[in-house]
Design an enzyme around this catalytic site. Structure first.
Site, PDB file in Angstrom:
ATOM      1  N   ILE A  91      -3.089  -1.366   0.690  1.00  0.00           N
ATOM      2  CA  ILE A  91      -3.152  -1.973  -0.643  1.00  0.00           C
ATOM      3  C   ILE A  91      -2.374  -1.132  -1.638  1.00  0.00           C
ATOM      4  CG2 ILE A  91      -4.697  -2.687  -2.507  1.00  0.00           C
ATOM      5  CD1 ILE A  91      -6.951  -2.633  -0.276  1.00  0.00           C
ATOM      6  N   CYS A  92      -1.606  -1.792  -2.489  1.00  0.00           N
ATOM      7  CA  CYS A  92      -0.968  -1.087  -3.596  1.00  0.00           C
ATOM      8  C   CYS A  92      -1.701  -1.470  -4.873  1.00  0.00           C
ATOM      9  CB  CYS A  92       0.510  -1.479  -3.699  1.00  0.00           C
ATOM     10  SG  CYS A  92       1.344  -0.630  -5.044  1.00  0.00           S
ATOM     11  N   LEU A  93      -2.586  -0.583  -5.292  1.00  0.00           N
ATOM     12  CA  LEU A  93      -3.351  -0.840  -6.519  1.00  0.00           C
ATOM     13  C   LEU A  93      -3.527   0.496  -7.235  1.00  0.00           C
ATOM     14  CD1 LEU A  93      -4.969  -2.871  -8.233  1.00  0.00           C
ATOM     15  CD2 LEU A  93      -6.973  -2.331  -6.870  1.00  0.00           C
TER      16      LEU A  93
END
Ligand SMILES: [Zn+2]
Ligand SMILES: [Zn+2]
Lengths: 199, 184
Positions: A91-93
């Site tokens: 995830i890119c958060l």
């Protein structure tokens, strides 16, 4: 595991299972190990998104330095989203990286991920192929994301056209997941997907 | 009519109080939970943005991200120097806080605005009419010590230098004030 991390996860765990989001079945947390170092999260796909009706399972690993460092989270359920790797579930958060703050909890992380499903950030992508489709062919993106939700997360949507294209490839001995990935990546262009698979 | 209404209102009010006293207690307790460990705050400090933490917890957070010092709750700018320790009535027992983290910063006390330094200004309007001439000299000589003729100057070495400097500053301020009064 450091005492503070285990203590805090214990408290959070009790809190999250009593929260109203759990009551509404929007999020869920389960223990994987007794040591509170690994948990399983679950979020419901938000309404009015291609993820509606789907149930997405997350792997949550709690580092020893929690809550001073964020938990390590990835999607175990395959998902088609610009900020989530369609291969690894990474995830890119920002809040799972440099924007993490020690007062955040499992509950806020799960709710943030749910919000990410409602509002993708294609300019900060994790999966470049998905992000490109999201920007260049938004309708195709929506259909594909819904199709993935149905295939992997129990969503209700069906698409006979996509089904038949996948069948064409599986008949040639391709795994259905690989076929789905290739077709999704080439905007469901059977010829180009086949070319890529056999090149 | 009125009596009946108020009676029923008060009875329903007391019913509510009786129904969930435990809930209320819990809420009160949670008010004082550290925002990092979620336990009751130990060696409590509060940030300028008003968020409560254990000092060891906040210290560790600030150590973890030295480049980005922000409040873990609201992400406001935060610094070790600008947190306020909370001293409750029950917290008099002084456990050594250096066991795990550096000592919690001390509370900063400033003296209340002291009228005695400026007996004539603002508060006692009558003073000005008393006599402009006498005031500044009496003021200077009584409030500020000239030079070294203080009995405890020798015992408070480091402080005395500072105090001397300050008294000189005040003296000059007072003189400037005097000149201003004379010119006005
Ligand atoms: Zn704490
Ligand atoms: Zn704050």
């Amino acid at each position: 595991m450091a005492n503070i991390a285990a203590q805090r996860i214990k408290r959070e765990f009790k809190e999250v299972i009593k929260s109203e989001e759990v009551a509404k079945c929007a999020i869920k947390v389960e223990l994987v190990s007794d040591s509170y170092t690994e948990l399983k999260g679950e979020i419901a796909g938000p309404p009015d998104t291609p993820y509606e009706g789907g149930n997405f399972v997350l792997e949550i690993k709690v580092p020893e330095t929690y809550p001073f460092n964020p938990p390590k989270v990835r999607f175990l359920t395959k998902i088609w989203h610009p900020n989530i790797s369609s291969v690894t579930g990474a995830i890119c958060l920002d809040i799972l990286k440099d924007q993490w703050a020690a007062a955040m909890t499992l509950r806020t992380v799960l709710l943030s991920l749910q919000a990410l499903l409602s509002a993708a950030e294609p300019d900060d992508p994790q999966d470049a192929v998905v992000a490109k489709q999201y920007k260049d062919a938004p309708d195709m993106f929506r259909l594909t994301a819904r199709y993935w939700t149905a295939a992997y997360a129990g969503g209700p949507y069906s698409n006979p056209d996509f089904d038949s294209k996948i069948r064409r490839l599986t008949d040639m001995g391709i795994e259905s997941h690989d076929a789905r990935v290739a077709l999704s990546s080439f905007n469901w262009d059977l010829e180009r997907a086949t070319e890529q698979l056999f090149s | 009519m009125v009596d009946v209404g108020s009676a029923s209102a008060s009875s329903s009010g007391s019913n509510q109080n009786n129904s969930n006293p435990g809930e209320e207690d819990k809420k009160d307790e949670r008010m004082f939970e550290c925002n990092i460990c979620l336990d009751t705050a130990k060696d409590a400090v509060v940030s300028m943005c008003g968020h409560l933490f254990c000092w060891p917890c906040l210290h560790q957070w600030l150590e973890t991200r030295p480049a980005r010092q922000m409040c873990p709750v609201c992400k406001a700018a935060i610094s070790k120097e600008k947190v306020i320790p909370l001293y409750g009535r029950g917290s008099s027992k002084q456990e050594d806080p250096r066991n795990k983290a550096p000592p919690r910063p001390a509370g900063q006390r400033s003296e209340p605005e002291a009228n005695t330094h400026f007996p004539g200004l603002g508060f006692h309007g009558s003073f000005m009419s008393f006599g402009i001439g006498a005031f500044p000299f009496g003021f200077i000589t009584s409030s500020f010590h000239f030079g070294d003729n203080r009995p405890f100057a020798a015992t408070h070495d480091t402080q005395s230098a500072e105090e001397q400097f300050l008294s000189k500053v005040f003296l000059w301020v007072a003189l400037a004030f005097l000149i201003w009064l004379l010119l006005a």
